[in-house]
Design a protein around this motif. Sequence first.
Motif, PDB file in Angstrom:
ATOM      1  N   UNK A  63       0.765  -1.168  -0.218  1.00  0.00           N
ATOM      2  CA  UNK A  63      -0.009  -0.001   0.046  1.00  0.00           C
ATOM      3  C   UNK A  63       1.103   1.415  -0.092  1.00  0.00           C
ATOM      4  N   UNK A  68       3.073   6.056  -3.974  1.00  0.00           N
ATOM      5  CA  UNK A  68       4.227   6.744  -4.569  1.00  0.00           C
ATOM      6  C   UNK A  68       4.270   6.181  -6.091  1.00  0.00           C
ATOM      7  N   UNK A 127      -8.034  19.917  -1.887  1.00  0.00           N
ATOM      8  CA  UNK A 127      -6.906  19.233  -1.463  1.00  0.00           C
ATOM      9  C   UNK A 127      -6.638  17.839  -2.342  1.00  0.00           C
ATOM     10  N   UNK A 128      -5.524  17.667  -2.436  1.00  0.00           N
ATOM     11  CA  UNK A 128      -5.071  16.579  -3.336  1.00  0.00           C
ATOM     12  C   UNK A 128      -3.974  15.798  -2.440  1.00  0.00           C
ATOM     13  N   UNK A 129      -3.846  14.545  -2.571  1.00  0.00           N
ATOM     14  CA  UNK A 129      -3.028  13.589  -1.936  1.00  0.00           C
ATOM     15  C   UNK A 129      -1.536  14.207  -1.839  1.00  0.00           C
ATOM     16  N   UNK A 130      -0.944  14.409  -0.906  1.00  0.00           N
ATOM     17  CA  UNK A 130       0.315  14.899  -0.668  1.00  0.00           C
ATOM     18  C   UNK A 130       1.300  14.449  -1.675  1.00  0.00           C
ATOM     19  N   UNK A 131       1.336  13.172  -2.249  1.00  0.00           N
ATOM     20  CA  UNK A 131       2.392  12.626  -3.249  1.00  0.00           C
ATOM     21  C   UNK A 131       1.830  12.832  -4.448  1.00  0.00           C
TER      22      UNK A 131
ATOM     23  N   UNK B  14      -2.794   3.353  11.127  1.00  0.00           N
ATOM     24  CA  UNK B  14      -3.025   3.020   9.661  1.00  0.00           C
ATOM     25  C   UNK B  14      -1.269   3.318   9.145  1.00  0.00           C
ATOM     26  N   UNK B  15      -1.005   4.519   9.379  1.00  0.00           N
ATOM     27  CA  UNK B  15       0.340   4.857   8.813  1.00  0.00           C
ATOM     28  C   UNK B  15       1.503   4.272   9.542  1.00  0.00           C
ATOM     29  N   UNK B  37       7.357  12.575   5.651  1.00  0.00           N
ATOM     30  CA  UNK B  37       6.520  12.114   4.254  1.00  0.00           C
ATOM     31  C   UNK B  37       5.229  11.769   5.112  1.00  0.00           C
ATOM     32  N   UNK B  40       3.107  14.103   6.673  1.00  0.00           N
ATOM     33  CA  UNK B  40       2.362  14.763   5.513  1.00  0.00           C
ATOM     34  C   UNK B  40       0.977  13.991   5.191  1.00  0.00           C
ATOM     35  N   UNK B  41       1.247  12.498   5.063  1.00  0.00           N
ATOM     36  CA  UNK B  41      -0.055  11.681   4.671  1.00  0.00           C
ATOM     37  C   UNK B  41      -0.877  11.642   5.936  1.00  0.00           C
ATOM     38  N   UNK B  44      -3.108  15.103   5.828  1.00  0.00           N
ATOM     39  CA  UNK B  44      -4.141  14.750   4.487  1.00  0.00           C
ATOM     40  C   UNK B  44      -5.022  14.055   4.943  1.00  0.00           C
TER      41      UNK B  44
END
Lengths: 402, 91
Positions: A63, A68, A127-131, B14-15, B37, B40-41, B44
Amino acid sequence: MKRVVITGQGTINALGENVPDTLAGFREGRLGIGPLSFPDVERLTVRIGGQINGFRAEDHFSRHEISFYDRFTQLALFAAREAISQSGLIFADALAESSGVVLGTAGGGLQTQDENYRAVYEQGKNRVHPFVVPRLMNNAAASHLSIVHNLRGPSFTVASACASSNHAMGQAFNLVRSGQAPVMITGGSESMLCFGGIKAWEGLRVMSRDACRPFSANRNGMVQGEGAAIFVFEDYDRARARNADILAEVAGFAMTSDASDIVMPSKQGAARAMSGALRDAGMASADVGYINAHGTGTIANDKTECAAIAEVFGADADGLMISSTKSMHGHLIGGTGAVELLAAIMALREGVIAPTIGYQRADPDCALDVVPNTARDAKVTAVLSNAFAFGGLNAVLALRAI
Amino acid sequence: MKSIRQEVLKIVAEQAVLDVSDIDLAASMESLGIDSLGLVEVIFAIEEQFDISVPFDSGQPANGAFDLSSIETIISGVQHLIEQKALLVDG
């Protein structure tokens, strides 16, 4: 200068999820093109393509990795596993330090762009996913390949539309040939089969709504495909020393620019690229038994390409076989030259020439042996693989049996 | 209140690839193995879940108005942002 050989190949495309299945498709003249399936396809006038069915990212990546990996990156990584595993190479120490990866793509993470434009423009999300950025960038596939396989030398991505993969493989070839890298992973990947990807192409009015029929008098345009093919290019002496299974020699490469029109191809640019590749490989035109044509199935390409071949090969064109496998897997745009190189290698290794399927009526403007509809057994020792891009950028590879 | 806590814990768990029950409210993101990172997820996911905007700039994580030092401070920060949003909507 070093000699350069291919010691591994891998792929995923509409004909198969590996090299053996793809080559079987070439031998059978199998059609990989069918109805497209993705959101809003009913709003398109072009609804066919060489889509890969049955590939599920979750079966191959975690996942976290998927967060990415755009689909074009997934396909490149998937194909690379097969190629690198076949080569038997493990990148560590000095080999890792100097080996790299050069890939071709035209659209990069186009699926990611499409999905996220949808989210912010159509659904009004704020907003959009950070990646999103690391997913969509054109070098994502090359970078992830370097990360996964520990390739610490020269790595970059080439974007020259439909010639991207051939340009990329040409760079890899020259890096190994000059001694800058002992091994280069190369090829290309493309995944443009989404609403925005097809809608943009529809606008150009070069797409067929029913089939890709290269060189056939009743052809009516190109059909898109998706997928990746990855190769291991290796210094010949190194490959011999480790007793590697050598698939073919990359003998020459040439690139030219038409410098004329942004979409219409030029006979002169294509001809100069082919004769340049022959010269670079030290081949005479009579040596070449097969050309994997660019063969998009558009009138502009097919007529120009056949005229260019006739000019370069002269009387030798009579004994020459050419075919376009795009008729089976579709046009993979920036990934197309890579998948097509599989057919060029098959010709050298197995003595089987992949056919041009969908061929129905002879065209006097394409009066060459296009190996219509059925694969053919023939012994060839030298082949060319053509790619001619929008923007007039041409790249031709010359391969030799070994 | 309880559901905000549960939702934040679920996102963090989960992260971190952990069970919710294994997460100590005093733990920092770093101690849970969540890198910048990953953070950041998480932010979000929190924004998506609660439809709020978390003031956070990864270039200056310490200077933000949002206290990210532990799960507890994140939960109270989220509660605060949700209350502010409710005030704006009501007002």
